[in-house]
Scaffold this motif. Structure first.
Motif, mmCIF file in Angstrom:
data_model
loop_
_atom_site.group_PDB
_atom_site.id
_atom_site.type_symbol
_atom_site.label_atom_id
_atom_site.label_comp_id
_atom_site.label_asym_id
_atom_site.label_seq_id
_atom_site.Cartn_x
_atom_site.Cartn_y
_atom_site.Cartn_z
ATOM 1 N N LEU A 268 0.801 -1.226 0.000
ATOM 2 C CA LEU A 268 0.000 0.000 0.000
ATOM 3 C C LEU A 268 0.837 1.282 0.000
ATOM 4 O O LEU A 268 0.551 2.196 -0.786
ATOM 5 C CB LEU A 268 -0.965 0.001 1.187
ATOM 6 C CG LEU A 268 -2.261 -0.788 0.988
ATOM 7 C CD1 LEU A 268 -3.080 -0.803 2.270
ATOM 8 C CD2 LEU A 268 -3.084 -0.207 -0.152
ATOM 9 N N TYR B 195 0.496 4.132 -2.858
ATOM 10 C CA TYR B 195 0.157 5.521 -2.528
ATOM 11 C C TYR B 195 1.252 6.463 -3.029
ATOM 12 O O TYR B 195 0.965 7.552 -3.551
ATOM 13 C CB TYR B 195 -0.019 5.687 -1.018
ATOM 14 C CG TYR B 195 -1.429 5.467 -0.535
ATOM 15 C CD1 TYR B 195 -2.275 6.537 -0.269
ATOM 16 C CD2 TYR B 195 -1.923 4.180 -0.341
ATOM 17 C CE1 TYR B 195 -3.573 6.341 0.183
ATOM 18 C CE2 TYR B 195 -3.220 3.964 0.108
ATOM 19 C CZ TYR B 195 -4.039 5.050 0.366
ATOM 20 O OH TYR B 195 -5.326 4.851 0.805
ATOM 21 N N LEU C 211 -8.304 2.794 -4.296
ATOM 22 C CA LEU C 211 -9.384 2.606 -3.325
ATOM 23 C C LEU C 211 -9.785 1.134 -3.222
ATOM 24 O O LEU C 211 -9.993 0.603 -2.127
ATOM 25 C CB LEU C 211 -10.603 3.439 -3.728
ATOM 26 C CG LEU C 211 -10.675 4.878 -3.228
ATOM 27 C CD1 LEU C 211 -11.838 5.603 -3.884
ATOM 28 C CD2 LEU C 211 -10.818 4.924 -1.712
ATOM 29 N N HIS D 122 -6.954 -0.908 -1.459
ATOM 30 C CA HIS D 122 -6.940 -0.632 -0.018
ATOM 31 C C HIS D 122 -8.194 -1.207 0.644
ATOM 32 O O HIS D 122 -8.134 -1.741 1.760
ATOM 33 C CB HIS D 122 -6.843 0.870 0.235
ATOM 34 C CG HIS D 122 -6.355 1.201 1.608
ATOM 35 N ND1 HIS D 122 -5.766 2.407 1.927
ATOM 36 C CD2 HIS D 122 -6.363 0.491 2.767
ATOM 37 C CE1 HIS D 122 -5.432 2.412 3.202
ATOM 38 N NE2 HIS D 122 -5.796 1.264 3.739
ATOM 39 N N GLY D 123 -9.328 -1.115 -0.034
ATOM 40 C CA GLY D 123 -10.561 -1.682 0.505
ATOM 41 C C GLY D 123 -10.468 -3.189 0.667
ATOM 42 O O GLY D 123 -10.934 -3.754 1.671
ATOM 43 N N SER E 180 -4.244 3.257 9.186
ATOM 44 C CA SER E 180 -4.451 2.767 7.826
ATOM 45 C C SER E 180 -5.835 3.155 7.321
ATOM 46 O O SER E 180 -5.998 3.603 6.178
ATOM 47 C CB SER E 180 -4.279 1.245 7.781
ATOM 48 O OG SER E 180 -4.529 0.750 6.479
ATOM 49 N N PHE F 110 -7.187 5.549 4.127
ATOM 50 C CA PHE F 110 -8.251 5.137 3.207
ATOM 51 C C PHE F 110 -9.375 6.172 3.185
ATOM 52 O O PHE F 110 -9.906 6.498 2.113
ATOM 53 C CB PHE F 110 -8.799 3.774 3.636
ATOM 54 C CG PHE F 110 -9.989 3.309 2.845
ATOM 55 C CD1 PHE F 110 -9.824 2.712 1.602
ATOM 56 C CD2 PHE F 110 -11.277 3.470 3.340
ATOM 57 C CE1 PHE F 110 -10.927 2.286 0.866
ATOM 58 C CE2 PHE F 110 -12.378 3.049 2.617
ATOM 59 C CZ PHE F 110 -12.197 2.452 1.373
ATOM 60 N N SER F 111 -9.737 6.695 4.348
ATOM 61 C CA SER F 111 -10.819 7.681 4.440
ATOM 62 C C SER F 111 -10.463 8.964 3.697
ATOM 63 O O SER F 111 -11.305 9.541 2.998
ATOM 64 C CB SER F 111 -11.119 7.994 5.910
ATOM 65 O OG SER F 111 -11.492 6.830 6.611
ATOM 66 N N VAL G 268 -0.661 5.844 6.138
ATOM 67 C CA VAL G 268 -0.533 4.531 5.502
ATOM 68 C C VAL G 268 0.893 4.018 5.640
ATOM 69 O O VAL G 268 1.123 2.835 5.934
ATOM 70 C CB VAL G 268 -0.944 4.607 4.015
ATOM 71 C CG1 VAL G 268 -0.622 3.300 3.293
ATOM 72 C CG2 VAL G 268 -2.428 4.915 3.891
#
Length: 274
Positions: free
Chosen positions: A12, A16, A46, A49-50, A73, A77-78, A107
């Motif tokens: 991740l 990112y 997204l 990460h989801g 983390s 994501f939010s 992250v």
């Protein structure tokens, strides 16, 4: 499942960083060829990460917020989710580098610090509580992003007023865009936090037999949500200026952070998990 979840956790920060590099090229190098690809890039990130969050939840049998590093983390994501909504609403990518830089930090910190022990707290395994906590975090994130846009608005406003321009802020969105981005972020925060707070009260009704529970975090969260809601309605119907709204957005988020810090340091709460 554990191996795949760990692999995604380690990947991740790299993903990112790659997306952040794309926005760096757009903002600082003015490379417009990337602009029509950002929607699919953000959506792909997204989804990845989801999936990582869902896999951790299935493995731990609890929401992926049971440790401080899981919460970090999910915070990243939010931020990504709220920014994705904002960018697709206004079709403007100029603020993406700054917002995604904020998302990258938690992250990166959380990636190599995850705990892979199964969670035994039954509250953290409750689906209603999971949704309640997740919506509140995304709501807080939206309010934070609103404050960032408000700060960028004030910086841009001052630069324009003093006819002072520089390479960093010259590429920012126009003032009208920054104003509307900040307002939209506040609206997202109010709606999501409102739903999350309602679910939390329903959960306490079921667990403790009372809808309103005398808990520091609950009281502070309810009061802050009501303040944001009232100010948002007042600004909408009284047509307050964009500058006033920007100052209120920043001040509101500072009050939010100070309130939560006081609760964490001075009071005890049944929300304490780590």
């Amino acid at each position: 499942m554990s191996f795949l979840s760990q692999l995604l956790s380690y990947l991740l920060p790299i993903l990112y960083l790659a997306v952040l590099f794309v926005y760096y090229r757009i903002y600082f190098k003015n490379e417009r060829k990337y602009e029509d690809k950002t929607k699919i890039i953000l959506l792909a990130l997204l989804i990845v990460h989801g999936i990582e969050i869902v896999l951790r939840q299935l493995f731990l049998k609890a929401m992926p917020l049971s440790s401080a590093f899981d919460a970090l983390s999910f915070l990243g994501f939010s931020i990504l989710l709220v920014y994705y909504i904002i960018e697709n609403t206004f079709e403007n990518r100029a603020s993406g580098f700054f917002i995604l830089l904020v998302a990258f930090s938690p992250v990166l910190v959380s990636a190599f610090q995850h705990d892979w022990q199964a969670e035994h707290n039954p509250l953290l395994s409750n689906p209603t509580f999971t949704i309640h906590a997740s919506l509140n975090i995304i709501g807080y994130t939206a309010l934070a992003i609103s404050a960032i846009y408000a700060l960028l608005y004030l910086i841009q406003y001052r630069n324009i007023k003093k006819k002072r321009f520089n390479k960093i802020f010259d590429q920012l969105p126009p003032l009208a865009y920054l104003e509307n981005m900040s307002k939209r972020s506040v609206l997202i925060g109010i709606v999501l936090m409102g739903i999350g707070i309602l679910l939390g009260h329903l959960q306490t009704q079921k667990a403790f037999g009372q809808f309103f529970y005398s808990d520091p975090k609950v009281i502070i969260t309810d009061l802050i949500w009501m303040a944001y809601f009232v100010v948002y309605l007042a600004a909408k119907f009284r047509n307050w200026s964009a500058r006033i709204m920007a100052y209120l957005s920043i001040a509101g988020f500072i009050v939010l952070m100070v309130g939560m810090a006081l609760v964490l340091t001075l009071g005890r709460s049944f929300h304490e998990f780590y």
